[in-house]
Motif scaffolding. Structure first.
Motif, PDB file in Angstrom:
ATOM      1  N   ASP A  21     -67.850  -4.212  -0.533  1.00  0.00           N
ATOM      2  CA  ASP A  21     -69.130  -4.255  -1.453  1.00  0.00           C
ATOM      3  C   ASP A  21     -69.306  -5.739  -1.791  1.00  0.00           C
ATOM      4  O   ASP A  21     -68.469  -6.293  -2.620  1.00  0.00           O
ATOM      5  N   SER A  22     -70.233  -6.260  -1.126  1.00  0.00           N
ATOM      6  CA  SER A  22     -70.366  -7.752  -1.401  1.00  0.00           C
ATOM      7  C   SER A  22     -70.983  -8.280  -2.986  1.00  0.00           C
ATOM      8  O   SER A  22     -70.537  -9.170  -3.546  1.00  0.00           O
ATOM      9  N   SER A  23     -71.348  -7.003  -3.540  1.00  0.00           N
ATOM     10  CA  SER A  23     -72.031  -7.329  -4.831  1.00  0.00           C
ATOM     11  C   SER A  23     -70.775  -7.339  -5.981  1.00  0.00           C
ATOM     12  O   SER A  23     -70.752  -8.078  -6.988  1.00  0.00           O
ATOM     13  N   ARG A  24     -69.741  -6.514  -5.704  1.00  0.00           N
ATOM     14  CA  ARG A  24     -68.635  -6.528  -6.272  1.00  0.00           C
ATOM     15  C   ARG A  24     -67.449  -7.511  -5.827  1.00  0.00           C
ATOM     16  O   ARG A  24     -66.268  -7.444  -6.515  1.00  0.00           O
ATOM     17  N   LEU A  25     -67.648  -7.831  -4.575  1.00  0.00           N
ATOM     18  CA  LEU A  25     -66.490  -8.547  -4.019  1.00  0.00           C
ATOM     19  C   LEU A  25     -65.290  -7.665  -3.809  1.00  0.00           C
ATOM     20  O   LEU A  25     -64.150  -8.316  -4.016  1.00  0.00           O
ATOM     21  N   SER A  41     -69.080  -4.320   6.082  1.00  0.00           N
ATOM     22  CA  SER A  41     -69.832  -4.459   5.000  1.00  0.00           C
ATOM     23  C   SER A  41     -70.623  -3.306   4.420  1.00  0.00           C
ATOM     24  O   SER A  41     -71.499  -3.039   3.735  1.00  0.00           O
ATOM     25  N   SER A  42     -70.425  -2.191   5.338  1.00  0.00           N
ATOM     26  CA  SER A  42     -71.310  -0.901   5.070  1.00  0.00           C
ATOM     27  C   SER A  42     -70.465   0.300   5.555  1.00  0.00           C
ATOM     28  O   SER A  42     -69.565   0.141   6.220  1.00  0.00           O
ATOM     29  N   GLY A  57     -74.555   0.110   2.528  1.00  0.00           N
ATOM     30  CA  GLY A  57     -73.373   0.092   1.605  1.00  0.00           C
ATOM     31  C   GLY A  57     -73.127   1.532   1.757  1.00  0.00           C
ATOM     32  O   GLY A  57     -72.934   2.353   2.816  1.00  0.00           O
TER      33      GLY A  57
END
Length: 961
Positions: A21-25, A41-42, A57
């Motif tokens: 999850d790139s928003s949460r790293l 990434s998904s 996601g």
């Protein structure tokens, strides 16, 4: 701090049922019936499930396909029946030469997927493309060989190409790459796929792209040759030899038609012919237009598959792996500017910036006689090249070199053993790139030989790219044949060194005469070596100063280039000369210091008692008349003045150091002249490239400033300060005369100096009124002159005393210093103070009577020195019966002071400054340490000189302030 801490998670660390999850790293779970996508990434649906909705996601909804439609379409949104099976991802698959069709022409989804066969027969010659979604015309070699899209046995299928089995083909290639630094040989996936097909296509069809690709694979194998190998370079050589019938390109014997130019040939001595036989057909200057001051390098670039990309100018940092501003990168190709750049680059950045290697053929552009743009091929010296598994380009003998043409910066392709899409096991990096420009000697037009690019590659095993790094460097060096300069230096050193031997022998002969000895003993040899050390130091100093100033003037001031600076490796002899000069000069300086600290000195008091006084006799109560005592204060006064002038110099050391530093670093910026570039500007922009320092130029600039400022100081002190403000040496002589004190100095056993300070008024112990009256009478010439001889003004003399005179002096002096047993002149029962007082009076009486010619057996004569004696600094006459007083008009007694040895002190300071600067590359540190050493030695000279003065003259040290 605890609230700001987050865990480090990487996409590769996420499990198959989780995504990054790139928003949460961080890794996050996928939903039901889902798994991680290929990119990580998904989430995507598992096989047998289709997507109902997807917002990226984990926002994916999956639905199971019915049993009769178990397959999923390529886009994943629909279920479909797959008649010929499923892939591991649950999608339809088709056999070779068939394409998958899931929708009709108008886009309507089919219930059952179709596998449509591509027509490979004549007229169509079609086959499925790599993706299996289209029918395209099959490769032309298939059509040529089999008249179809099949390459069936006995034909040979390799690299996606088809060849006749019965044709005369090159031998089977070995798809290996040797990484000699690591001692490993890898089977390259790229070579497995393309080596044999490129060789066959190049051989059979003279396919330009295939030939270029084969050449690139040879370059990736470091152009290494072996008589028994059929690797990439072996196949290239096989084709090169077998295609002689095709002719050559541009009349260059090593450049075959349709083949890349990789080698110059392996004939012995060929490299020297390529690099030195012909001059580059244009000239360069330090001042002029861009064409005259810029090296116009241009490169033809190719990709690994052999496709020509474009012509590229090297300006802009094409070959520089280290990042920098464009202005500084472009400075690398300004003629005469030595360029050096080095840095560490992480392996991860290399893998990111160089996914595929780029190959370069380098040329130097110039204009012909008719204005046409022409190219001159630039040879490459690959230090990693092996011939029969031996490195052949490591030595300095260019006759053994094997020059090449093509090179690359980074190879991340040949070290891949498995899938080409995965990271390589080993990468190869051009860690050192050096472009050498050699000037043609004895030509005043800036003519150069062809440039040479020297490359050293480093093999790096890829283990942890994030933490691994590689040191890389890029440089452009300018050089010329320095053999003539070395010969001239050796000749100068030999001639001046021989003269130094003769001069040292003369000094030793003069020293023997002054010591009153004629025996050549070990002390004589040691003294000769000390003299020779000082003279040889001067020889080294003269040679290094001349060399430094020569390069400074002739390199920086030239417009049409005729000389180039020595390379750092060629400066070693020069630095050695400076080190020798400093070591020998330090030895001479210490010997000078010791000799000045052991000089014999005595103050002769000419004052006589004035009248008598009554004095009580001890123990008897009787009062008798006695001569009035003479004041000692005049002697103390002269002793203090002598103590003050011991370290007086002709220059101000502090001003000297500050002035040199001011001109070098603070404001003027003369230090910029020491940079290895063509500019003679004293100021540099902060955005411009700063070339490396030249040790020869640093020495030349600093020494020129030291000498110039010192000469100006000497002129100022001699012409203005000493004439109109104060001349401490002359004032000391005048003070001696006013004080009625003479100075008797012995710097050697039988040689020294005499300052005649006998007052023309008979006495100096008087009041102010009488003192002023005496000075007035002297100013009006109403009294006799101050000289030792009647009607002369000569007050200073060099004295050469007889052996008898020296023995008598030592006899009295032994009592004065009490180095031996009781003296005959003194009562052994007297206390030490009384003995010293009587010894002082005895010495004073003896020396004053000696000056007055009382002792006929120890008399002296006064004469002028011969011109040759003055030049050689020695005396031809030996004082056998009578001592000799030589008239001296230059206050030569200053030879036992700092004042008379300014040249030695100045050279020592210059060499000390230069040695510190060459070691630290800091003018500021050199200036600070030079001043500190001056102060330390001045303190030593003052302190020990004061002790010597007190012990030799009986002046109580407490009165020396």
């Amino acid at each position: 701090a605890r609230a700001s801490a987050v865990p480090l998670q990487r996409p590769a660390a996420c499990a198959t049922d989780r995504y990054f999850d790139s928003s949460r790293l961080a890794c996050a779970p996928c939903g039901a019936h889902q798994r991680q996508s290929a990119g990580g990434s998904s989430c995507v649906c598992e096989p047998g499930y289709r997507m109902v909705s997807s917002n990226g996601g984990f926002s994916v909804t999956c639905e199971k396909c019915p049993e009769n439609m178990s397959g999923v379409t390529q886009d994943g949104w629909n279920c479909i029946t797959c008649p010929k099976g499923l892939t591991l991802e649950g999608k339809c698959k088709c056999p070779n030469n068939e394409i998958l069709v899931e929708r009709s022409i108008d886009g309507i989804l089919l219930n059952e997927a179709l596998c449509i066969h591509c027509n490979g027969s004549e007229q169509s010659f079609s086959a499925s493309d790599a993706s299996g979604s289209r029918c395209v015309r099959c490769e032309k070699t298939f059509i040529h060989v089999s008249k179809s899209c099949d390459c069936s046995s006995p034909n040979i299928l390799t690299g996606g190409l088809c060849f006749f089995a019965q044709e005369s083909l090159p031998p089977k290639g070995v798809a290996t790459v040797r990484f000699a630094q690591l001692g490993i040989t890898l089977t390259s996936t790229w070579f497995l796929k393309n080596l044999q097909s490129s060789a066959f296509a190049c051989w059979l069809y003279s396919n330009v792209t295939a030939c270029q690709a084969l050449g690139n694979m040879c370059v990736m194998n470091m152009n290494s040759l072996s008589s028994s190998s059929t690797d990439a370079c072996g196949l290239f050589q096989y084709i090169f030899i077998g295609t002689a019938r095709l002719g050559i390109v541009h009349s260059i014997a090593y450049w075959r038609h349709n083949l890349p130019w990789l080698y110059y040939g392996d004939q012995p001595g060929l490299a020297s012919q390529v690099l030195e036989k012909n001059h580059f057909p244009t000239t360069f200057s330090f001042k002029g237009g861009d064409k005259d001051v810029k090296l116009q390098f241009i490169a033809a670039s190719f990709d690994a598959a052999g496709n020509f990309l474009k012509w590229q100018s090297l300006e802009g940092g094409i070959l520089q792996l280290c990042p920098d501003t464009e202005t500084k990168l472009d400075a690398a190709y300004t003629f005469g500017t030595t360029y050096q750049q080095s840095c560490k680059i992480s392996v991860s950045k290399i893998l990111l910036d160089f996914p595929n290697p780029i190959f370069y053929d380098l040329f130097l552009e110039y204009n012909g006689d008719n204005g046409q743009q022409l190219l001159w091929a630039v040879p490459v010296l690959n230090l990693n090249l092996q011939y029969n598994e031996k490195f052949v380009n490591q030595g300095s003998n260019m006759n053994n070199w094997l020059l090449t043409r093509r090179f690359f910066l980074v190879d991340t392709l040949s070290g891949k053993e498995t899938d080409l899409g995965k990271p390589p096991r080993v990468i190869r990096i051009a860690s050192e790139i050096a472009i050498s420009i050699r000037l043609v000697s004895h030509m005043q037009k800036g003519t150069i030989y062809p440039p040479l690019v020297t490359i050293a590659y480093t093999d790096v095993p890829v283990q942890n790219p994030e933490t691994q790094s590689v040191m890389v460097s890029f440089s452009v060096n300018y050089e010329m044949d320095q053999s003539e300069a070395r010969i001239q230096t050796d000749v100068a050193l030999g001639v001046l060194g021989g003269l130094a031997v003769l001069w040292s022998l003369l000094k030793t002969a003069g020293w023997k005469r002054r010591t009153g000895s004629s025996i050549i003993d070990l002390q004589t040899v040691f003294k000769f070596l000390l003299f020779y050390a000082g003279d040889l130091a001067n020889v080294f100093f003269i040679i290094t100063v001349g060399t430094g100033i020569y390069w400074l003037v002739f390199f920086k001031a030239q417009q049409f280039v005729s000389v180039l600076l020595p390379l750092p490796s060629q400066e070693e002899d020069f630095v050695t000369y400076i080190a020798c000069a400093f070591s020998l000069k330090a030895l001479q300086f210490l010997q000078l210091l010791i000799s000045q600290l052991t000089v014999d000195i005595f103050f002769i008091d000419w004052e006589r008692p004035k009248g008598k006084v009554l004095r009580a006799v001890e123990g008897g109560g009787v009062i008798k008349s006695a001569a009035a005592p003479v004041s000692i204060w005049r002697t103390y006064f002269i002793a203090n003045e002598w103590n003050e002038i011991q370290t007086v110099r002709k220059i101000n050391p502090l001003f000297q150091v500050l002035a040199v530093l001011f001109f070098l670093e603070v404001v003027v910026g003369f230090s910029n002249l020491a940079l290895m570039d063509a500019s003679s500007s004293l100021t540099r922009s902060s955005e411009s490239y700063v070339a490396p320092w030249s040790r020869i130029l640093r020495f030349g600039v600093s020494v020129a400033l030291w000498i110039a400022i010192a000469i100006l100081q000497v002129i100022f002190f001699s012409v203005f300060y000493e004439r109109f403000v104060e001349d401490k040496i002359s004032q000391f002589v005048d003070l001696c005369c006013v004080s009625n004190i003479s100075v008797f100095l012995l710097s050697h056993n039988c040689f020294g100096y005499y300052i005649h300070g006998r007052s023309v008024h008979g006495h100096a112990d008087t009041n102010m009124e009488e003192m002023n009256m005496n000075l007035k009478r002297e100013a009006e010439n109403l009294c006799s002159q101050r000289g030792l001889l009647p009607n002369t003004d000569g007050q200073t003399f060099q004295i050469s005393i007889s052996r008898k005179m020296r023995l008598h002096y030592d006899w009295i002096h032994e009592t004065l210093t009490r180095k031996r047993g009781p003296a005959r002149l003194l009562d052994s029962s007297a206390n030490t103070f009384e003995q010293s007082t009587r010894a002082y009076n005895t010495m004073n009486k003896f020396l004053s009577s000696f000056i007055d010619h009382v002792h006929r057996e120890m008399d002296y004569i006064v004469k002028d020195k011969l011109l040759l004696e003055r030049i050689l600094g020695m005396e031809f006459m030996e004082p056998i019966e009578k001592s000799i007083f030589y008239n001296d008009e230059g206050h030569s007694f200053s030879d036992v002071l700092y004042y008379g040895n300014e040249t030695t002190l100045l050279i020592f300071d210059i060499l000390f400054f230069s040695v510190v600067d060459l070691a630290s590359r800091s003018f500021v540190l050199a200036a600070i340490l030079t001043y500190l050493q001056q102060e330390v030695f001045r303190f030593i000279r003052n302190t020990l000189g004061q002790k010597n003065l007190a012990s030799k003259t009986l002046v109580d040290e407490r009165f020396l302030i």
